[in-house]
Design an enzyme around this catalytic site. Structure first.
Site, mmCIF file in Angstrom:
data_model
loop_
_atom_site.group_PDB
_atom_site.id
_atom_site.type_symbol
_atom_site.label_atom_id
_atom_site.label_comp_id
_atom_site.label_asym_id
_atom_site.label_seq_id
_atom_site.Cartn_x
_atom_site.Cartn_y
_atom_site.Cartn_z
ATOM 1 N N LYS A 204 0.834 -1.206 0.000
ATOM 2 C CA LYS A 204 0.000 0.000 0.000
ATOM 3 C C LYS A 204 0.869 1.256 0.000
ATOM 4 O O LYS A 204 1.921 1.314 0.629
ATOM 5 C CB LYS A 204 -0.949 0.012 1.191
ATOM 6 N N ARG A 206 0.677 5.520 0.499
ATOM 7 C CA ARG A 206 -0.147 6.569 1.094
ATOM 8 C C ARG A 206 0.242 7.944 0.548
ATOM 9 O O ARG A 206 1.424 8.267 0.446
ATOM 10 C CB ARG A 206 0.016 6.593 2.623
ATOM 11 N N THR A 238 -8.035 0.209 6.360
ATOM 12 C CA THR A 238 -7.036 -0.482 5.547
ATOM 13 C C THR A 238 -7.419 -1.939 5.326
ATOM 14 O O THR A 238 -7.301 -2.472 4.226
ATOM 15 C CB THR A 238 -5.656 -0.402 6.221
#
Length: 339
Positions: A204, A206, A238
């Protein structure tokens, strides 16, 4: 010399059901009633915490059971004040049993002019008189090094492995363990080894704190039963997003195994309305009624492993033996019978 031949338990208000379950479990092991030490913990009108112990603890081996979960500051102060009370009452040894160690996410400086609060909490507990810590699934392994006293860190993965081998016994060959980020790979790999399953990663990125710009799956999840593994779930944003990405990438089912179910704010409703088929958490943090009533959330007890760990510490035997499935099978009889 201790006044009794048994360890003594005392509990704060953070998770009384777990403390009582640990006492009952120890009673089963010892073949006798094990009760929590009689004490009162109350607050003055201005919020100050007061502790009074009604039993003699001079020379006793004391275990304080207290998670430092929400409200973290109140529960942390309760723990420190209880420890000071026992130290001034001449307890021979004080072990803090902290199923969920709060402030663990602040374990390093991520930018300039920020604290390392996990180290501050370690200093506070040692100053209060804690001589040993027993906890479960610390957010970061280096937190053990923040203490200059022994720290026993239990793992939820052996318990989760037993549950997985029971729930998915007909689909073990189709399981895929998922780490929700690169930092959690070691934790996910540990569970994957226990159930002999492959591993994939959700990478992931950000844009800013609290906002996920992009998620990429590293690994083939097509037609797999995916098990997301992590140490904590706070608002579940998340986690639910990762489950959605996995389903879009072809996953057959998505389940999650989380050690500490913080589940603050809209977390429970997010999980309930997500594509996740189930979320499994432990009871290191006392689950709210909303959590217990959610159809796709299950809670696994940790009292058996904590009770055995306390007895092992008290008797001077190995705590690391509890990391092995062979040791846990007889402790978790219900799962053991079904595996």
């Amino acid at each position: 010399m201790p006044n009794s031949v048994e360890p003594k338990l005392i509990a704060g208000n953070a998770n009384l059901p777990l403390a009582e379950a640990i006492a009952r479990r120890m009673g089963v092991h010892r073949g006798m009633n094990v009760d929590l030490v009689d004490a009162r913990i109350e607050r003055f009108n201005d919020g100050e915490i007061f502790v009074e112990v009604f039993e003699n603890v001079r020379g006793e081996d004391m275990f304080i059971i207290q998670s430092t979960s929400n409200p973290a500051n109140d529960n942390l102060m309760e723990l420190a004040i209880m420890c000071d009370t026992l130290r001034r009452s001449s307890a021979s040894r004080i072990t803090a049993v902290i199923p969920y160690f709060g402030y663990a996410r602040q374990d390093r400086r991520t930018k300039a002019r920020t604290p390392i609060t996990a180290k501050l909490v370690a200093n506070l507990l040692v100053s209060a008189g804690v001589e040993r810590v027993l906890t479960m699934d610390l957010h970061a392994a280096q937190i053990q090094g923040f203490f200059d006293i022994p720290v026993d860190n239990l793992y939820a993965s052996p318990i989760f492995a037993l549950d997985i081998q029971n729930v998915f016994k007909d689909n073990l060959d189709n399981l895929l363990v998922i780490s929700p980020d690169v930092g959690g790979v070691a934790r996910a790999r540990e569970l994957a080894k226990r159930i002999d399953a492959p591993l994939a990663i959700v990478d992931k990125r950000r844009e800013r704190a609290g906002e996920i710009a992009e998620m990429t799956i590293i690994g083939d999840v097509d037609d797999k039963i995916c098990l997301i593994v992590d140490d904590m779930c706070d608002t579940a944003g998340t986690l639910c997003k990762a489950a959605e990405v996995l389903k879009q990438s072809g996953a057959k089912e998505v389940h999650a195994y989380i050690s500490h179910g913080i589940l603050s704010g809209p977390a429970v409703s997010r999980v309930t309305n997500s594509v996740m088929k189930s979320l499994v958490i432990s009871d290191t943090i006392a689950p709210k009624e909303e959590t217990l009533s959610a159809q796709n959330i299950r809670v696994i007890p940790t009292a058996p492993i904590f009770a055995q760990a306390i007895l092992n510490i008290w008797s001077g035997t190995s705590v690391s033996s509890l990391f092995e499935a062979e040791t846990l099978l007889p402790i978790y009889e219900t799962l053991a019978l079904q595996v």
